[in-house]
Design an enzyme around this catalytic site. Structure first.
Site, PDB file in Angstrom:
ATOM      1  N   SER A  41      15.045  62.095  79.877  1.00  0.00           N
ATOM      2  CA  SER A  41      16.355  62.083  78.974  1.00  0.00           C
ATOM      3  C   SER A  41      16.205  62.488  78.024  1.00  0.00           C
ATOM      4  O   SER A  41      14.899  63.608  77.292  1.00  0.00           O
ATOM      5  CB  SER A  41      17.710  61.747  79.595  1.00  0.00           C
ATOM      6  OG  SER A  41      18.544  62.234  79.829  1.00  0.00           O
ATOM      7  N   LYS A  47      21.694  62.914  87.886  1.00  0.00           N
ATOM      8  CA  LYS A  47      21.969  62.358  86.528  1.00  0.00           C
ATOM      9  C   LYS A  47      22.980  61.006  86.568  1.00  0.00           C
ATOM     10  O   LYS A  47      24.301  61.917  86.740  1.00  0.00           O
ATOM     11  CB  LYS A  47      22.859  63.037  85.345  1.00  0.00           C
ATOM     12  CG  LYS A  47      22.767  63.177  83.777  1.00  0.00           C
ATOM     13  CD  LYS A  47      21.657  62.696  83.563  1.00  0.00           C
ATOM     14  CE  LYS A  47      21.085  62.204  82.693  1.00  0.00           C
ATOM     15  NZ  LYS A  47      19.703  61.785  81.791  1.00  0.00           N
TER      16      LYS A  47
END
Length: 611
Positions: A405, A204
């Site tokens: 996401s 991430k």
């Protein structure tokens, strides 16, 4: 006394002049507004298509799922014979619809690709347009392309033509894809701003610009994988269209300097030698070529832009009573109501509510083109999908260029997920980020002190440091959000949580790999998603209608006025336009961190980084 009287007279006259000027300016402003509104709402813009017409596929700006706002004033000025500014966005579906209509229109003799004003290289959207062009070519009508210079995206679009020509002083500029982010750590250090970052997921990397000065190895590894896949997709399509090998195009790019030296710097001749274009022609010579291909005289041909063509032949209402509703969600996901270039949780919820209340809509296709955003807003939209399914209406997600996401969080609740092979998706991870300015303030001689009833009383005060207790609490909130994300995906995709975890940690995938990991159901475009939705709803005929948020009267007035101001006063070169777009993209990234909880499911590496 006489002097005072004269001063009073002078001041009185000056005041009257100023007052009159103010009134005149106000009246001029009002008159401009009235003219704009009259043009927007009452001007007759209907034109009939003439015989021997040629459809001009001339997209301008970037290709998008939905334009930010209607350009009514631009259309008005065009009707009045005024030169208008280039648009900064083109709705991809408009281009596709125009090409499909033209294929069966006997008045359209040929298609000309004029890509000079197209910016960027959105491979997924260009491939969708390309499919429509290939279908057009099946009718036997010629397709030609001509330009001064072809940039990477412009060339991919033009490669679908039967014949590509370039100006004698032009050429083809293909560069490959790159991902270059702007890093702010040095600025934050110099200004002594403490940017607090929390994340779950080794890959991430959305928060890296705030905590690093360069790309991490994890980001390089993940980025290299999908960039190479995207580049290969570009090479495969362009080479297939031109009848050359992918390695030929790679060699052209990698050896551009030595090859240009061999032609004495003649980029147009080099493009012909490399078989990237067919001929070198001036604009006049291209007109003669077009006339020859259509069997008509130059003066008998009439070029019509795809937007004008659509206006001349508006879409008919679906013939059947039962339809598929299309909801488009573009841009960062944010709470509340948002404009067309943002995915607002309330805005999308209202559209789903319309779909549930409309008895003619039997299923919904949610077209997602978003890098993610607010975790809370993503969960709200996920809930709207569930409510629509409970109402007996299946929901199919169609992924555009990117659905990562938070956008994947939303998609995981759909009955089916359809993505293009070049869609960027995944990025299952979560992070929190917000600054505090206690060190910055201290450096300026500003301090803060006080008392509170608990250790959390100063939480949210930007001039107070973040306590260890607050850091631990935020970490727990993030872990809960990540686990919820995993569970949403596991439940929606009917996969064990451990299997989802293996595809999580914030990694980004192209659609083809996502399909292999069972994160999506099938590879395809919006048409494929519509067919899937029709099948789930028990429909044999695919009819659809778009659901779009209605702007308020206030928004219509502002859109019309500011659109006109841009048309009247904004003329800028492509280079300046691109620079401004880059700055605007960075500003929008910072601006879109608007979740009150500061918790995001977003993939910043998927937005604004391809050139």
């Amino acid at each position: 006394m006489e002097i005072l009287a004269r001063m009073k007279t002078i001041l009185s006259i000056l005041w009257k002049v100023l007052s009159t000027t103010r009134v005149v300016i106000a009246n001029i402003f009002f008159l401009v507004m009235v003219i704009i509104l009259l043009g927007v709402f009452f001007t007759d813009t209907e034109e009939s298509l003439r015989q021997n017409s040629v459809l001009l596929v001339n997209p301008a700006g970037t290709l998008v799922e939905q334009r930010s706002a209607p350009e009514a004033a631009e259309a008005l000025l065009k009707k009045m014979g005024r030169e208008t500014a280039r648009a900064d966005e083109t709705k991809t579906q408009d281009v596709i619809d125009a090409i499909r209509k033209a294929a069966t229109d006997p008045k359209i003799l040929a298609l000309v690709i004029d890509s000079r004003d197209l910016q960027g290289c959105d491979t997924t959207k260009i491939l969708d347009i390309g499919k429509a062009i290939l279908d057009f070519k099946e009718t036997g009508k010629p397709v030609l392309a001509h330009s001064m210079v072809y940039t990477q995206g412009q060339y991919l679009l033009s490669s679908y033509a039967d014949t590509i020509s370039v100006n004698p002083l032009g050429g083809v500029l293909i560069t490959g894809f790159g991902m270059y982010q702007t890093y702010f750590k040095g600025l934050l250090d110099k200004t002594r701003i403490n940017f607090h970052v929390f994340r779950v997921g080794d890959y991430k990397t959305a928060v890296e610009p705030f905590v690093r000065e360069s790309m991490s190895e994890e980001a390089r590894e993940a980025g290299r994988e999908w960039l190479n896949g995207l580049w290969q997709a570009y090479l495969d399509e362009a080479s297939k269209n031109r009848g050359v090998s992918p390695s030929d195009i790679v060699s052209y790019v990698e050896n551009i300097d030595t090859r240009l030296a061999a032609t004495g710097g003649d980029a147009a001749r080099l493009a012909v030698n490399a078989q990237l274009v067919d001929e070198i022609k001036t604009s006049t010579q291209f007109d003669q070529l077009l006339a020859g291909k259509t069997g008509k005289r130059i003066e008998d041909l009439h070029r019509v832009g795809f937007q004008d063509y659509l206006a001349m032949s508006p879409s008919a209402e679906p013939s059947g009573k039962e339809v598929i509703g299309i909801i488009r969600a573009r841009g960062a996901i944010l709470p509340g109501k948002q404009p067309e270039n943002r995915t607002g949780s309330e805005s999308i919820a209202e559209l789903f509510q319309k779909a549930r209340q409309d008895p003619t809509i039997l299923a919904v296709v949610l077209r997602l083109d978003s890098p993610g955003g607010s975790a809370a807003a993503s969960e709200e939209i996920h809930h709207e999908i569930a409510r629509t399914q409970e109402a007996g209406k299946p929901v199919v997600v169609s992924m555009g260029s990117v659905a990562a996401s938070g956008a994947y969080w939303i998609a995981s609740g759909a009955n089916r997920i359809v993505a293009a092979p070049t869609t960027l998706t995944g990025s299952i991870g979560i992070f929190a980020a917000f600054p505090t300015f206690e060190d910055t303030a201290m450096n300026l001689g500003i301090t803060t002190d006080g008392i509170g009833t608990t250790g959390l009383a100063d939480l949210g005060n930007p001039l107070r440091p973040l306590s260890a207790q607050s850091e631990r609490a935020i970490g727990q909130l993030l872990r809960f959000g990540y686990d919820l994300f995993i569970n949403r995906v596991a439940s929606g995709r009917r996969l064990p949580a451990a299997e989802v975890e293996s595809s999580a940690q914030g990694r980004v995938f192209l659609g083809r790999e996502a399909h292999g990991r069972k994160l999506i159901d099938q590879l395809g475009n919006l048409d494929d998603a519509l067919r899937t939705a029709a099948s789930l709803a028990g429909l044999t005929v695919v009819n659809s209608k778009e659901l779009r948020r209605e702007p308020s009267p206030h928004e219509k007035i502002l859109q019309a006025f500011f659109s006109s101001a841009q048309v009247l006063f904004t003329q800028q070169s492509p280079a300046v336009s691109r620079l401004l777009n880059m700055v605007e993209t960075q500003a929008q990234v910072l601006e879109s961190f608007a979740d009150p909880n500061h918790i995001y499911a977003r993939s910043m590496e998927c937005e604004g980084s391809l050139f």
